[in-house]
Design a protein around this motif. Structure first.
Motif, PDB file in Angstrom:
ATOM      1  N   PHE A 145       0.788  -1.227   0.000  1.00  0.00           N
ATOM      2  CA  PHE A 145       0.000   0.000   0.000  1.00  0.00           C
ATOM      3  C   PHE A 145       0.825   1.284   0.000  1.00  0.00           C
ATOM      4  O   PHE A 145       0.238   2.366   0.002  1.00  0.00           O
ATOM      5  CB  PHE A 145      -0.922   0.011   1.233  1.00  0.00           C
ATOM      6  N   MET A 171       2.833   4.535  -1.158  1.00  0.00           N
ATOM      7  CA  MET A 171       2.460   5.424  -2.247  1.00  0.00           C
ATOM      8  C   MET A 171       3.323   5.231  -3.487  1.00  0.00           C
ATOM      9  O   MET A 171       2.836   5.090  -4.598  1.00  0.00           O
ATOM     10  CB  MET A 171       2.559   6.884  -1.757  1.00  0.00           C
ATOM     11  N   ASP A 172       4.631   5.190  -3.331  1.00  0.00           N
ATOM     12  CA  ASP A 172       5.528   5.216  -4.476  1.00  0.00           C
ATOM     13  C   ASP A 172       5.813   3.844  -5.075  1.00  0.00           C
ATOM     14  O   ASP A 172       5.841   3.684  -6.296  1.00  0.00           O
ATOM     15  CB  ASP A 172       6.855   5.869  -4.068  1.00  0.00           C
ATOM     16  N   ASN A 199      -0.609   0.142  -6.046  1.00  0.00           N
ATOM     17  CA  ASN A 199      -0.527   1.359  -6.856  1.00  0.00           C
ATOM     18  C   ASN A 199       0.111   1.082  -8.212  1.00  0.00           C
ATOM     19  O   ASN A 199      -0.257   1.713  -9.212  1.00  0.00           O
ATOM     20  CB  ASN A 199       0.260   2.434  -6.110  1.00  0.00           C
ATOM     21  N   GLN A 200       1.054   0.166  -8.274  1.00  0.00           N
ATOM     22  CA  GLN A 200       1.650  -0.182  -9.567  1.00  0.00           C
ATOM     23  C   GLN A 200       0.622  -0.839 -10.477  1.00  0.00           C
ATOM     24  O   GLN A 200       0.603  -0.588 -11.688  1.00  0.00           O
ATOM     25  CB  GLN A 200       2.848  -1.105  -9.343  1.00  0.00           C
ATOM     26  N   ILE A 213      -2.635  -0.297 -10.258  1.00  0.00           N
ATOM     27  CA  ILE A 213      -3.555   0.782 -10.656  1.00  0.00           C
ATOM     28  C   ILE A 213      -2.965   1.607 -11.790  1.00  0.00           C
ATOM     29  O   ILE A 213      -3.658   1.949 -12.764  1.00  0.00           O
ATOM     30  CB  ILE A 213      -3.862   1.675  -9.431  1.00  0.00           C
ATOM     31  N   GLN A 214      -1.676   1.925 -11.694  1.00  0.00           N
ATOM     32  CA  GLN A 214      -1.028   2.705 -12.753  1.00  0.00           C
ATOM     33  C   GLN A 214      -0.928   1.917 -14.047  1.00  0.00           C
ATOM     34  O   GLN A 214      -1.008   2.494 -15.139  1.00  0.00           O
ATOM     35  CB  GLN A 214       0.367   3.147 -12.294  1.00  0.00           C
ATOM     36  N   GLU A 261      -4.573   6.644 -11.293  1.00  0.00           N
ATOM     37  CA  GLU A 261      -3.662   7.454 -10.500  1.00  0.00           C
ATOM     38  C   GLU A 261      -3.331   6.731  -9.185  1.00  0.00           C
ATOM     39  O   GLU A 261      -4.207   6.093  -8.589  1.00  0.00           O
ATOM     40  CB  GLU A 261      -4.287   8.810 -10.183  1.00  0.00           C
ATOM     41  N   PRO A 262      -2.086   6.808  -8.730  1.00  0.00           N
ATOM     42  CA  PRO A 262      -1.733   6.151  -7.456  1.00  0.00           C
ATOM     43  C   PRO A 262      -2.490   6.788  -6.292  1.00  0.00           C
ATOM     44  O   PRO A 262      -2.817   7.969  -6.300  1.00  0.00           O
ATOM     45  CB  PRO A 262      -0.223   6.380  -7.345  1.00  0.00           C
ATOM     46  N   VAL A 263      -2.775   5.963  -5.298  1.00  0.00           N
ATOM     47  CA  VAL A 263      -3.552   6.385  -4.124  1.00  0.00           C
ATOM     48  C   VAL A 263      -2.646   6.369  -2.905  1.00  0.00           C
ATOM     49  O   VAL A 263      -1.897   5.410  -2.688  1.00  0.00           O
ATOM     50  CB  VAL A 263      -4.756   5.440  -3.903  1.00  0.00           C
ATOM     51  N   ASN A 264      -2.722   7.429  -2.127  1.00  0.00           N
ATOM     52  CA  ASN A 264      -1.976   7.477  -0.866  1.00  0.00           C
ATOM     53  C   ASN A 264      -2.827   6.790   0.200  1.00  0.00           C
ATOM     54  O   ASN A 264      -3.587   7.418   0.927  1.00  0.00           O
ATOM     55  CB  ASN A 264      -1.669   8.919  -0.466  1.00  0.00           C
ATOM     56  N   TRP A 265      -2.709   5.472   0.306  1.00  0.00           N
ATOM     57  CA  TRP A 265      -3.574   4.687   1.178  1.00  0.00           C
ATOM     58  C   TRP A 265      -3.386   5.048   2.646  1.00  0.00           C
ATOM     59  O   TRP A 265      -4.337   4.966   3.429  1.00  0.00           O
ATOM     60  CB  TRP A 265      -3.292   3.192   0.982  1.00  0.00           C
TER      61      TRP A 265
END
Length: 318
Positions: A147, A149-150, A155-156, A158-159, A164-168
């Motif tokens: 989870f 962010m980077d 997030n990978q 999702i991208q 867009e990546p989510v700051n969970w």
């Protein structure tokens, strides 16, 4: 003509004495001795220290020399701004944990019971049980790799699909579902063993009779298996109700830590008391909240057992 064997001495009907019972089964009692010592030290031997909840405890004056303040420590908690929030979060998360872990544990036990390939069932059971042996610290690092962010895997993904990546770790509303998912992943496999043991104790002739009558596997599962393990489900649910006011401190603190952004949905009584104890350094407040949790849990168990005994006697504890 051979002499008849002497008759056995008549039984007196008296039960053997306590010391004789221990001598007869000494190895069995020796086996449970470590557990008995552990329970005595960390459960019964700590009862006198409940008095701290009604004192302004002073380490130098000790348990009997500290000042008595009555219910002031309880008032401190209930008048705090976060009391209602952490109480609601504790109840909400524990109810969700109880419902979903029980549901998936029963479902896994039913599925394991229907599998006929022995190699596959051993592999599946081992896979499901393995997370139970991981500490929440290790799980928290696994979740961070998912989870963050980077570099988080989620997030990978999702991208990769154009999102867009989510700051969970700043989305408080998402974490109850995440915590429930992790709780199920970690504990449902181990819990399913108890239900599977209850299923294996069912008389096989019931299934044979149902098969003769043309019942399908689904009908045997819903008409025979589920009703017969319902008392086990009820008893385990009653036992877990006693912990409804106890947040899983190890889980919440390892995963959430001191991330204040997530407190609105994840801060529970245990983490709140730990922070208060760490920041204020007053053990009396922590003891008062602990006593409150235990009392409410005890009342919930008694109340739920009374209702269960009235409407479903087979599932009652006593």
């Amino acid at each position: 003509m051979e002499n008849p064997s002497p008759a056995a001495p008549p039984r007196s009907g008296k039960r053997p004495g306590f010391l004789r019972e221990i001598a007869r089964n000494r190895y069995s009692y020796l086996l449970i001795l470590p557990a008995m010592v552990y329970v005595f030290i960390f459960s019964y031997a700590t009862y006198p220290y409940l008095l701290i909840a009604f004192q302004r405890f002073n380490y130098q004056q000790g348990l009997l020399g500290s000042e008595w303040v009555g219910f002031d420590n309880f008032v401190f908690f209930f008048r705090s701004n976060a009391a209602l929030l952490v109480t609601w979060n504790t109840i909400k998360l524990n109810v969700l944990f109880l419902i979903f872990v029980t549901f998936f544990a029963v479902a896994l036990a039913l599925l394991f019971n229907e599998i006929r390939n022995k190699f596959f069932i051993k592999l599946a059971q081992t896979t499901m049980i393995f997370p139970s042996f991981l500490s929440w610290i290790i799980v928290s690092y696994m979740m961070y790799s998912l989870f963050t962010m980077d570099f988080g895997i989620i997030n990978q993904v999702i991208q990769a699909f154009g999102g867009e990546p989510v700051n969970w770790y700043s989305k408080a509303e998402a974490w109850p579902a995440i915590l429930v998912g992790m709780k199920v992943w970690k504990e449902a496999g181990m819990a399913s063993i108890i239900y599977l043991a209850a299923i294996t104790g069912i008389d096989g002739s019931l299934y044979e009779s149902a098969e003769i009558d043309g019942a399908s596997r689904w009908q045997k599962m819903t008409r025979i298996t589920l009703p017969l393990i319902a008392p086990t489900i009820a008893i385990l649910t009653l036992l877990n109700l006693g912990k409804i006011f106890y947040g899983d401190f190890g889980m919440i603190y390892a995963i959430i830590g001191d991330n204040g952004v997530l407190y609105p949905t994840t801060d529970v009584i245990d983490t709140y008391v730990f922070r208060a104890l760490r920041q204020i350094g007053d053990p009396s407040n922590a003891a008062a909240v602990g006593l409150f949790q235990s009392t409410v849990g005890l009342l919930l168990v008694f109340g739920a057992n009374w209702l269960t005994r009235r409407f479903f006697k087979e599932g009652a504890l006593y």
